[in-house]
Design a protein around this motif. Sequence first.
Motif, PDB file in Angstrom:
ATOM      1  N   GLU A  23      21.356 -47.469 -23.570  1.00  0.00           N
ATOM      2  CA  GLU A  23      21.328 -47.293 -22.242  1.00  0.00           C
ATOM      3  C   GLU A  23      20.845 -48.247 -21.322  1.00  0.00           C
ATOM      4  OE1 GLU A  23      19.154 -43.533 -21.339  1.00  0.00           O
ATOM      5  OE2 GLU A  23      20.649 -42.212 -22.345  1.00  0.00           O
ATOM      6  N   ARG A  24      19.850 -48.880 -21.660  1.00  0.00           N
ATOM      7  CA  ARG A  24      19.375 -49.975 -20.923  1.00  0.00           C
ATOM      8  C   ARG A  24      20.148 -51.177 -20.891  1.00  0.00           C
ATOM      9  NH1 ARG A  24      14.478 -50.675 -23.473  1.00  0.00           N
ATOM     10  NH2 ARG A  24      13.753 -48.491 -23.297  1.00  0.00           N
ATOM     11  N   ARG A  25      20.726 -51.260 -22.153  1.00  0.00           N
ATOM     12  CA  ARG A  25      21.750 -52.466 -22.573  1.00  0.00           C
ATOM     13  C   ARG A  25      23.023 -52.269 -21.795  1.00  0.00           C
ATOM     14  NH1 ARG A  25      25.074 -56.007 -25.113  1.00  0.00           N
ATOM     15  NH2 ARG A  25      24.030 -57.352 -26.475  1.00  0.00           N
ATOM     16  N   GLU A  26      23.472 -51.153 -21.428  1.00  0.00           N
ATOM     17  CA  GLU A  26      24.664 -51.092 -20.726  1.00  0.00           C
ATOM     18  C   GLU A  26      24.047 -51.198 -19.126  1.00  0.00           C
ATOM     19  OE1 GLU A  26      26.898 -47.153 -20.597  1.00  0.00           O
ATOM     20  OE2 GLU A  26      26.693 -47.592 -22.806  1.00  0.00           O
ATOM     21  N   SER A  27      23.238 -50.993 -18.763  1.00  0.00           N
ATOM     22  CA  SER A  27      22.815 -50.997 -17.378  1.00  0.00           C
ATOM     23  C   SER A  27      22.612 -52.496 -17.015  1.00  0.00           C
ATOM     24  CB  SER A  27      21.893 -50.150 -16.940  1.00  0.00           C
ATOM     25  OG  SER A  27      20.645 -50.858 -16.996  1.00  0.00           O
ATOM     26  N   TYR A  28      21.989 -53.347 -17.862  1.00  0.00           N
ATOM     27  CA  TYR A  28      21.841 -54.731 -17.718  1.00  0.00           C
ATOM     28  C   TYR A  28      23.225 -55.463 -17.937  1.00  0.00           C
ATOM     29  CZ  TYR A  28      16.891 -54.749 -17.531  1.00  0.00           C
ATOM     30  OH  TYR A  28      15.392 -54.472 -17.350  1.00  0.00           O
ATOM     31  N   ALA A  29      23.992 -54.940 -18.794  1.00  0.00           N
ATOM     32  CA  ALA A  29      25.174 -55.538 -19.071  1.00  0.00           C
ATOM     33  C   ALA A  29      26.222 -55.549 -17.559  1.00  0.00           C
ATOM     34  CB  ALA A  29      26.176 -55.016 -20.171  1.00  0.00           C
ATOM     35  N   LYS A  30      26.137 -54.358 -17.026  1.00  0.00           N
ATOM     36  CA  LYS A  30      26.550 -54.529 -15.711  1.00  0.00           C
ATOM     37  C   LYS A  30      26.268 -55.470 -14.750  1.00  0.00           C
ATOM     38  CE  LYS A  30      27.850 -49.375 -15.844  1.00  0.00           C
ATOM     39  NZ  LYS A  30      26.900 -48.264 -15.886  1.00  0.00           N
ATOM     40  N   GLN A  31      24.942 -56.047 -14.769  1.00  0.00           N
ATOM     41  CA  GLN A  31      24.340 -57.061 -13.845  1.00  0.00           C
ATOM     42  C   GLN A  31      24.482 -58.519 -14.455  1.00  0.00           C
ATOM     43  OE1 GLN A  31      20.517 -55.799 -12.804  1.00  0.00           O
ATOM     44  NE2 GLN A  31      20.444 -54.135 -13.821  1.00  0.00           N
ATOM     45  N   LEU A  32      25.216 -58.561 -15.439  1.00  0.00           N
ATOM     46  CA  LEU A  32      25.274 -59.731 -16.202  1.00  0.00           C
ATOM     47  C   LEU A  32      25.284 -61.143 -15.334  1.00  0.00           C
ATOM     48  CD1 LEU A  32      25.453 -60.921 -19.198  1.00  0.00           C
ATOM     49  CD2 LEU A  32      27.655 -60.852 -19.129  1.00  0.00           C
ATOM     50  N   PRO A  33      26.037 -61.090 -14.402  1.00  0.00           N
ATOM     51  CA  PRO A  33      26.011 -62.320 -13.458  1.00  0.00           C
ATOM     52  C   PRO A  33      24.567 -62.739 -12.973  1.00  0.00           C
ATOM     53  CG  PRO A  33      28.062 -61.101 -13.029  1.00  0.00           C
ATOM     54  CD  PRO A  33      27.222 -60.361 -13.717  1.00  0.00           C
ATOM     55  N   HIS A  34      23.984 -61.511 -12.429  1.00  0.00           N
ATOM     56  CA  HIS A  34      22.651 -61.659 -11.873  1.00  0.00           C
ATOM     57  C   HIS A  34      21.798 -62.329 -13.188  1.00  0.00           C
ATOM     58  CE1 HIS A  34      18.982 -60.901 -10.061  1.00  0.00           C
ATOM     59  NE2 HIS A  34      18.734 -59.779 -11.071  1.00  0.00           N
ATOM     60  N   ILE A  35      21.679 -61.852 -14.361  1.00  0.00           N
ATOM     61  CA  ILE A  35      20.922 -61.818 -15.510  1.00  0.00           C
ATOM     62  C   ILE A  35      21.148 -63.339 -15.991  1.00  0.00           C
ATOM     63  CG2 ILE A  35      20.621 -61.495 -17.989  1.00  0.00           C
ATOM     64  CD1 ILE A  35      19.665 -59.161 -16.088  1.00  0.00           C
ATOM     65  N   LYS A  36      22.512 -63.819 -15.939  1.00  0.00           N
ATOM     66  CA  LYS A  36      22.810 -65.204 -16.231  1.00  0.00           C
ATOM     67  C   LYS A  36      22.309 -66.476 -15.323  1.00  0.00           C
ATOM     68  CE  LYS A  36      27.351 -65.220 -18.429  1.00  0.00           C
ATOM     69  NZ  LYS A  36      28.668 -65.312 -18.392  1.00  0.00           N
ATOM     70  N   ASN A  37      21.924 -65.865 -13.935  1.00  0.00           N
ATOM     71  CA  ASN A  37      21.260 -66.713 -12.817  1.00  0.00           C
ATOM     72  C   ASN A  37      19.844 -66.707 -13.117  1.00  0.00           C
ATOM     73  OD1 ASN A  37      23.513 -67.522 -11.326  1.00  0.00           O
ATOM     74  ND2 ASN A  37      23.436 -65.966  -9.973  1.00  0.00           N
ATOM     75  N   LEU A  38      19.194 -65.563 -13.608  1.00  0.00           N
ATOM     76  CA  LEU A  38      17.878 -65.819 -13.687  1.00  0.00           C
ATOM     77  C   LEU A  38      17.484 -66.527 -15.151  1.00  0.00           C
ATOM     78  CD1 LEU A  38      16.595 -61.879 -13.486  1.00  0.00           C
ATOM     79  CD2 LEU A  38      16.005 -63.570 -11.955  1.00  0.00           C
ATOM     80  N   VAL A  39      18.403 -66.438 -16.103  1.00  0.00           N
ATOM     81  CA  VAL A  39      18.227 -67.291 -17.236  1.00  0.00           C
ATOM     82  C   VAL A  39      18.255 -68.655 -16.757  1.00  0.00           C
ATOM     83  CG1 VAL A  39      19.152 -67.547 -19.480  1.00  0.00           C
ATOM     84  CG2 VAL A  39      18.994 -65.483 -18.760  1.00  0.00           C
ATOM     85  N   LEU A  40      19.122 -68.960 -16.023  1.00  0.00           N
ATOM     86  CA  LEU A  40      19.432 -70.532 -15.699  1.00  0.00           C
ATOM     87  C   LEU A  40      18.390 -71.075 -14.867  1.00  0.00           C
ATOM     88  CD1 LEU A  40      23.358 -70.635 -15.272  1.00  0.00           C
ATOM     89  CD2 LEU A  40      22.093 -71.313 -17.369  1.00  0.00           C
ATOM     90  N   GLU A  41      17.816 -70.030 -14.028  1.00  0.00           N
ATOM     91  CA  GLU A  41      16.644 -70.653 -13.121  1.00  0.00           C
ATOM     92  C   GLU A  41      15.531 -70.703 -13.839  1.00  0.00           C
ATOM     93  OE1 GLU A  41      15.959 -67.334 -10.354  1.00  0.00           O
ATOM     94  OE2 GLU A  41      17.507 -67.828  -9.191  1.00  0.00           O
ATOM     95  N   ASP A  42      15.186 -69.609 -15.134  1.00  0.00           N
ATOM     96  CA  ASP A  42      13.960 -69.872 -16.102  1.00  0.00           C
ATOM     97  C   ASP A  42      14.059 -71.043 -16.652  1.00  0.00           C
ATOM     98  OD1 ASP A  42      13.255 -67.163 -15.240  1.00  0.00           O
ATOM     99  OD2 ASP A  42      13.690 -66.350 -17.112  1.00  0.00           O
TER     100      ASP A  42
END
Length: 330
Positions: free
Chosen positions: A287-306
């Motif tokens: 369930e958690r994976r699905e909900s994060y997968a929906k925010q993938l562009p945001h997650i990608k940005n976070l990873v690049l900032e990190d």
Amino acid sequence: MRQRILTGDRPTGQLHIGHYFGSLKDRVALQHEFDTFILVADVQALTDNFETPNIIKQHVFEVVLDNLAVGINPNTATFVIQSMIPEIAELTVFYSNLVSISRLQQNPTVKTELKQKQALFKQSISYGFLGYPISQAADITAFQATVVPVGDDQLPQLEQTREIVRKFNRIYGETLTEPVGRYGAFPRVKGLDGKNKMSKSLNNAIFLADSATTIQEKVMQAVTDPKKVRLKDKGKPEHCTVFEYHRMFDSECSQIKSECEAGTRGCVFCKKQLANQITNALEPIHERRESYAKQLPHIKNLVLEDTTKAKALAAETLERVKTAMQLNYA
Ligand code: TRP
């Protein structure tokens, strides 16, 4: 100051329950106590996937999602894409003077991996693969990590890192911090074959993303105590992969043990029970994976900032290393 933990995953495929119990579960628990760095080791992944870069590309953000799915907090953990930190490659070059070829050839994890990768390396191992433990020392020291969670397979890599740090400090002066390892509760998770470490390439893994049906099918094939053929036979749980998994998913399994030993528990029943338990345990992860997968562009940005933040830290370390080595001419 909080101590810093660094862990890494090679983005070559989906993560499985071996990763979960060997490492992910601990890092989730430790993230509150430690400053947590998670390295997506795409450069290391290339050492045995150099002919198939598309596999790595496909899995970089999948590995991030897997980490988030098990409970890593994207707002507090720092994700780092290894290839975006060229400082690691520079440190690797400097450290490679401090390690002998025979030392690398004795590394038990590299030896086991080589046996499994004969098709790729044939008789001749690449310089890059042999040397990946050196680049792992660079991963760990670049971010000044003090603690590295290890299972059995990563212990030799950590030992190699500690040796490099000590030798560097002895020759060039006290510069690097020597990290310590931290053993998790399940340092070595066996695969369904009951023999080898659980691994995607050995086809003996239950993936975090597996469905209930797949889990059921896989668990049914798991190797049990070979001497227990019939329900009434007395089993030896310590020789049974299914019992090992029961222990991982449910610490309170003394009843399972005593029933198996008494010959009142059949393997088929035992396996069905385990499959249900795994399915239930994986549900919130799905369930958690699905909900994060929906925010993938945001997650990608976070990873690049990190990664950008982490790069500044690695640059600081590199500066110090170069100064210690008298490579400062300005
Ligand atoms: N070697 C690790 C693995 O195969 C991945 C890894 C790369 C790593 N760099 C690291 C682990 C640094 C711990 C620290 O899973």
